[in-house]
Design a protein around this motif. Structure first.
Motif, PDB file in Angstrom:
ATOM      1  N   SER A   1       4.004  -1.981  -6.419  1.00 40.47           N
ATOM      2  CA  SER A   1       5.083  -1.411  -5.603  1.00 40.47           C
ATOM      3  C   SER A   1       6.449  -1.776  -6.173  1.00 40.47           C
ATOM      4  CB  SER A   1       4.973  -1.907  -4.155  1.00 40.47           C
ATOM      5  OG  SER A   1       5.217  -3.301  -4.076  1.00 40.47           O
ATOM      6  N   LEU A   2       6.484  -2.779  -7.065  1.00 41.63           N
ATOM      7  CA  LEU A   2       7.760  -3.222  -7.643  1.00 41.63           C
ATOM      8  C   LEU A   2       8.479  -2.114  -8.427  1.00 41.63           C
ATOM      9  CD1 LEU A   2       6.866  -6.849  -8.851  1.00 41.63           C
ATOM     10  CD2 LEU A   2       8.045  -6.155  -6.759  1.00 41.63           C
ATOM     11  N   PRO A   3       7.753  -1.300  -9.238  1.00 40.25           N
ATOM     12  CA  PRO A   3       8.465  -0.223  -9.951  1.00 40.25           C
ATOM     13  C   PRO A   3       9.187   0.730  -9.013  1.00 40.25           C
ATOM     14  CG  PRO A   3       6.287  -0.543 -10.892  1.00 40.25           C
ATOM     15  CD  PRO A   3       6.338  -1.372  -9.652  1.00 40.25           C
ATOM     16  N   TYR A   4       8.594   1.015  -7.857  1.00 42.31           N
ATOM     17  CA  TYR A   4       9.257   1.904  -6.898  1.00 42.31           C
ATOM     18  C   TYR A   4      10.543   1.267  -6.379  1.00 42.31           C
ATOM     19  CZ  TYR A   4      10.198   4.616  -2.682  1.00 42.31           C
ATOM     20  OH  TYR A   4      10.810   5.370  -1.728  1.00 42.31           O
ATOM     21  N   LEU A   5      10.475  -0.039  -6.091  1.00 43.78           N
ATOM     22  CA  LEU A   5      11.646  -0.744  -5.566  1.00 43.78           C
ATOM     23  C   LEU A   5      12.765  -0.842  -6.597  1.00 43.78           C
ATOM     24  CD1 LEU A   5       9.809  -3.632  -3.656  1.00 43.78           C
ATOM     25  CD2 LEU A   5      10.915  -1.622  -2.659  1.00 43.78           C
ATOM     26  N   THR A   6      12.396  -0.907  -7.872  1.00 50.14           N
ATOM     27  CA  THR A   6      13.413  -1.019  -8.933  1.00 50.14           C
ATOM     28  C   THR A   6      13.796   0.340  -9.508  1.00 50.14           C
ATOM     29  OG1 THR A   6      11.657  -1.399 -10.581  1.00 50.14           O
ATOM     30  CG2 THR A   6      12.678  -3.344  -9.581  1.00 50.14           C
ATOM     31  N   GLY A   7      13.197   1.406  -8.991  1.00 48.92           N
ATOM     32  CA  GLY A   7      13.542   2.750  -9.447  1.00 48.92           C
ATOM     33  C   GLY A   7      12.985   3.098 -10.812  1.00 48.92           C
ATOM     34  N   GLU A   8      11.908   2.448 -11.194  1.00 48.03           N
ATOM     35  CA  GLU A   8      11.303   2.711 -12.500  1.00 48.03           C
ATOM     36  C   GLU A   8       9.979   3.467 -12.325  1.00 48.03           C
ATOM     37  OE1 GLU A   8      10.775  -1.154 -14.098  1.00 48.03           O
ATOM     38  OE2 GLU A   8      12.898  -1.500 -14.498  1.00 48.03           O
ATOM     39  N   ASN A   9       9.486   4.022 -13.436  1.00 51.46           N
ATOM     40  CA  ASN A   9       8.169   4.652 -13.442  1.00 51.46           C
ATOM     41  C   ASN A   9       7.167   3.731 -14.134  1.00 51.46           C
ATOM     42  OD1 ASN A   9       8.842   7.107 -12.141  1.00 51.46           O
ATOM     43  ND2 ASN A   9       9.748   7.873 -14.036  1.00 51.46           N
ATOM     44  N   MET A  10       5.941   3.750 -13.665  1.00 49.08           N
ATOM     45  CA  MET A  10       4.887   2.891 -14.215  1.00 49.08           C
ATOM     46  C   MET A  10       4.076   3.669 -15.248  1.00 49.08           C
ATOM     47  SD  MET A  10       2.946   0.127 -14.231  1.00 49.08           S
ATOM     48  CE  MET A  10       3.514  -0.778 -12.794  1.00 49.08           C
TER      49      MET A  10
ATOM     50  N   ILE B   1       0.836  -1.206   0.000  1.00 49.65           N
ATOM     51  CA  ILE B   1       0.000   0.000   0.000  1.00 49.65           C
ATOM     52  C   ILE B   1       0.872   1.258   0.000  1.00 49.65           C
ATOM     53  CG2 ILE B   1      -1.669   1.346   1.344  1.00 49.65           C
ATOM     54  CD1 ILE B   1      -2.814  -1.336   2.337  1.00 49.65           C
ATOM     55  N   ILE B   2       1.871   1.273   0.885  1.00 51.11           N
ATOM     56  CA  ILE B   2       2.729   2.457   1.023  1.00 51.11           C
ATOM     57  C   ILE B   2       3.568   2.683  -0.221  1.00 51.11           C
ATOM     58  CG2 ILE B   2       4.659   3.447   2.317  1.00 51.11           C
ATOM     59  CD1 ILE B   2       3.557   1.902   4.787  1.00 51.11           C
ATOM     60  N   LEU B   3       4.242   1.619  -0.692  1.00 45.65           N
ATOM     61  CA  LEU B   3       5.175   1.772  -1.814  1.00 45.65           C
ATOM     62  C   LEU B   3       4.455   1.988  -3.147  1.00 45.65           C
ATOM     63  CD1 LEU B   3       7.896  -0.899  -0.920  1.00 45.65           C
ATOM     64  CD2 LEU B   3       7.875   1.547  -0.429  1.00 45.65           C
ATOM     65  N   SER B   4       3.290   1.335  -3.316  1.00 40.78           N
ATOM     66  CA  SER B   4       2.557   1.542  -4.574  1.00 40.78           C
ATOM     67  C   SER B   4       2.086   2.984  -4.698  1.00 40.78           C
ATOM     68  CB  SER B   4       1.365   0.583  -4.676  1.00 40.78           C
ATOM     69  OG  SER B   4       0.430   0.820  -3.642  1.00 40.78           O
TER      70      SER B   4
END
Length: 778
Positions: free
Chosen positions: A633-642, A361-364
């Motif tokens: 939330s994975l894009p945030y962890l990998t430093g990418e934009n969705m 929830i937080i990272l997404s």
């Protein structure tokens, strides 16, 4: 009721077979009637400023073809020669390149055109992009620069549809191979694979062939529709066939098929409702691409069900002997031990699930979103995107915008042009009111000049110009010019050129051939400029700045341009890729919230009626929604934009489609808990029995997503595919690992919130009261 329907279908199977064959033939022919839109901007809300401005521009202005060409490893003198050679190509009207001898470039920086032995040419053509003249011209431009290292950035010969269709042919073949490989692993007989392929081949053709009813569909829908239809609905065929194989152990084929179909119709129908719920939610998007994709996929689910219910039974009976002969060993392993292991780890899995949900929830919510197709980072790039990136790397960004305003007086337009040109990052602003004329650019096209000034600009005899001015005044009934000195009479340059050209055409002027030729050349340039910058009702201003396509700074600058425009005009539109991205970004939050709420509510209501239980919808929706939060939330962890469209589309598909996996697990669990008292055994048996269905459907959908994402060069489709693939894998893991623990842990709540339990308790209570009343009667 379902047995009567099933009996009718099986008994009339030959008629249904003929009907579907004829419908398929019709679908093959009607598929060519479908129009495809190549631009996402076509699906902007009608209320958005960009959409309104685009519609006005399309109706009112002509946009000539343009191209940017960068040549590497070339010295300046040779680069200048190439620019001269380009200008000689038929169909090329202008090549913008730095020329030391040309006064037009006196105040310009050479590094905007030539730097580090690389030359950048901006080419303007004589006609619109799809004209034969321009199509032939771009071919000659490419031939001219072919001896050099070069990139060509243009939409003139850009054919995304052709490239995407080629990609999708490869993708479709690979997806079919994946489906066959998975079915070989999970099937009981080789013949069922052929039956599945024929069934869905018909369903796909019917869906494609009826898309014409929508008038047009987007390139996104056309590209992913077929693969998603296969991935979303293949389990319908699996459910019916597995039911048939179970029934044929006790009944003859025909009776077994009737029994299987009677059981499969309600099961498949209820399963499909959750998928349809996701599509319905998608259709509520303000950005109309959701409606486009949602309605086509919704229709694909309906056709898939009809094919399974009415066409597949005929195939099963037709190939019944081949089904028997091609029986083979089932390779799906027994995973009861894994189920036992999951229950032993429940004290770890449940807290971990809570942590993952909270983190998701937080990272997404921290994930950055992009709204422009050209901002997507793709493993496989088109020539167009590759050229764009290389040119920007060497010469910086160049972003084009348009300001559409009512056609009024040129002085007001000039004031707007001057103020917009002061915005930070603006490289150039072009409108009719600032197109320079004269050797030193001392005047603009809309300036009013007296006869002497115009004679100096045009380099013609002043007496001839005075005569033309008198003729103009007479024709336009401006008799005051005769009362005062004609020397002080001023006429806008653009109006005078139009007047002189008309008189030449009518034979009203007796002047030399050289002057006529000059006037005709100037008039052609003005006419071309007018086609692009002025219509009967509107004027267009072109703005080039060094802003990126999107982002906070770009969007704030768009607001600045808009605020300046409305100072001068009551009606003004700022139009371009960046304004389109800005409009989409403003509707994204609402679309996101709307889709999430509608999908969850619809799925929750369907689950409520399916299981007749108040707690189960919450548990199942939480499981899949949790997988959605983790996925995004994975894009945030990998430093990418969705990419925003990937989020909106995949979130609805992931909830609507993968909730089926949770339904399979829950249905098995509820059935087994009535037969077995040991809850550990119930969970292990549930996972083992549900695993073949989940692994078959889930692996096909996930693999399809990854294949699409890694093969297509279209960044939109690539982003959708990768996001869907990851989402399905996460959903499968959550359903197979977390959901059993939730069912195990909250079994007592599930039991207490069952509607059937309450009904039974009320009936028992009523029976007890009746018995007591009988006993106590005298």
């Amino acid at each position: 009721m379902f047995e009567k329907i099933a009996s009718f279908i099986v008994n009339k199977r030959k008629a249904f077979l003929v009907f579907f064959i004829l419908a398929t033939v019709f679908g093959v022919f009607s598929s060519s009637w479908v129009k495809v839109s190549e631009k996402l901007s076509d699906y902007l809300p009608q209320t958005s400023e960009t959409k309104q401005g685009l519609d006005i521009m399309e109706e009112s202005f002509t946009t000539f073809g343009t191209a940017k060409v960068m040549v590497y490893n070339v010295d300046y003198d040779r680069a200048l020669e190439v620019s001269k050679e380009m200008e000689e190509i038929k169909g090329v009207s202008r090549v913008d390149f730095y020329d030391k001898t040309d006064d037009d470039y006196e105040n310009k920086d050479i590094e905007d055109y030539y730097k580090d032995f690389s030359a950048l040419y901006t080419i303007s053509f004589d006609d619109v992009e799809d004209s034969k003249l321009v199509q032939e011209a771009i071919v000659k431009v490419r031939e001219l620069v072919s001896p050099y290292d070069n990139v060509v950035y243009t939409t003139i010969d850009k054919d995304d549809a052709k490239n995407l269709n080629e990609d999708m042919k490869v993708i479709f073949v690979l997806v079919i191979i994946i489906i066959i490989a998975v079915l070989l692993f999970t099937s009981q007989t080789y013949m069922e694979i052929m039956i599945f392929m024929l069934t869905f081949g018909v369903a796909i053709v019917l869906n494609i062939g009826t898309n014409f009813i929508f008038g047009r569909i987007s390139f996104v829908t056309k590209a992913v529709g077929v693969v998603l239809q296969l991935a979303l609905a293949i389990d319908y065929a699996i459910i019916l066939f597995h039911r048939f194989m179970e029934e044929r152990k006790e009944h003859k084929p025909k009776h077994a098929l009737i029994k299987a179909l009677a059981k499969a119709i309600p099961e498949i129908s209820s399963s499909s409702l959750t998928t349809m719920a996701g599509m319905v939610a998608l259709m509520t998007m303000q950005f109309q691409i959701g409606m486009d994709l949602g309605q086509v996929l919704l229709k694909s689910i309906i056709f898939s069900m009809l094919a399974v219910f009415a066409f597949m039974p005929a195939l099963i009976m037709m190939f019944e002997k081949q089904i028997e002969k091609s029986m083979h060993q089932n390779f799906v392993p027994n995973i009861e031990s894994i189920g036992m292991g999951i229950i032993k780890l429940k004290r770890i899995i449940l807290p971990l699930f809570v942590v993952l949900i909270a983190g998701g929830i937080i990272l997404s919510n921290k994930t950055g979103y992009i709204f422009d197709v050209n901002s997507i980072e793709s493993d496989k790039k088109t020539e167009y995107l590759d050229a764009k990136e290389r040119i920007e790397e060497q010469f910086g960004k160049s972003n084009i915008m348009a300001i559409v305003i009512p056609k009024e007086d040129y002085l007001r337009e000039a004031a707007l042009l001057n103020e917009v040109s002061t915005i930070q990052g603006v490289k150039s602003v072009t409108g009719l009111a600032n197109i320079e004329v004269g050797n030193n650019g001392e005047y603009v096209l809309t300036d009013s000049l007296n006869p002497r000034e115009l004679a100096e600009v045009a380099d013609v005899d002043v007496d001839l110009v005075k005569a033309a001015y008198r003729f103009y005044a007479l024709k336009n009934e401006q008799y005051g010019a005769f009362m005062n000195s004609i020397d002080s009479y001023k006429i806008p340059i653009i109006n005078m050129v139009d007047f002189l050209y008309e008189q030449i055409e009518d034979g009203g002027l007796d002047i030399d051939e050289d002057t006529i030729s000059d006037i005709e050349d100037i008039h052609k340039s003005i006419t071309d400029a007018r086609k692009q910058l002025e219509s009967e009702k509107y004027s267009r201003i072109l703005l080039i700045w060094d802003k990126p396509l999107e982002g906070k700074d770009t969007f704030e600058s768009i607001d600045t341009v808009r605020n300046i425009a409305v100072k001068y005009y009551d009606e003004a539109y700022v139009v371009g890729d960046s304004s389109s991205d800005y409009d989409i970004s403003k509707s994204f939050g609402g679309d996101n919230l709307r889709i999430s709420i509608i999908t969850a509510l619809l799925v929750g209501v369907i689950l409520l009626f399916t299981f007749q239980n108040a707690a189960l919808p919450f548990i199942l929706v939480l499981t899949i929604q949790g997988s959605i939060w983790i996925n995004f939330s994975l894009p945030y962890l990998t430093g990418e934009n969705m990419f925003f469209l990937s989020y909106l589309i995949v979130s609805s598909i992931q909830m609507g489609a993968t909730i089926d996996y949770a339904i399979v697990i829950t249905s098995r669990y509820l059935a087994l808990r009535e037969e077995i008292s040991d809850r550990d055994t119930v969970i292990s048996r549930t996972l083992n029995e549900a695993f073949p269905t989940i692994i078959t459907s889930g692996s096909i959908m996930a693999a399809s997503g990854f294949v699409i994402g890694n093969i297509t060069s279209n960044p939109t489709i690539s982003s959708l595919g990768k996001t869907l693939g990851k989402g399905v894998v996460i959903s499968m893991l959550m359903v197979m690992v977390v959901l059993p623990v939730l069912l195990y842990t909250f079994d007592f709540i599930i039991d207490k919130t069952s509607f059937s339990r309450k009904i039974n308790e009320e009936e028992n209570k009523r029976e007890d009261e009746e018995e007591n009343s009988i006993i106590t009667e005298p």
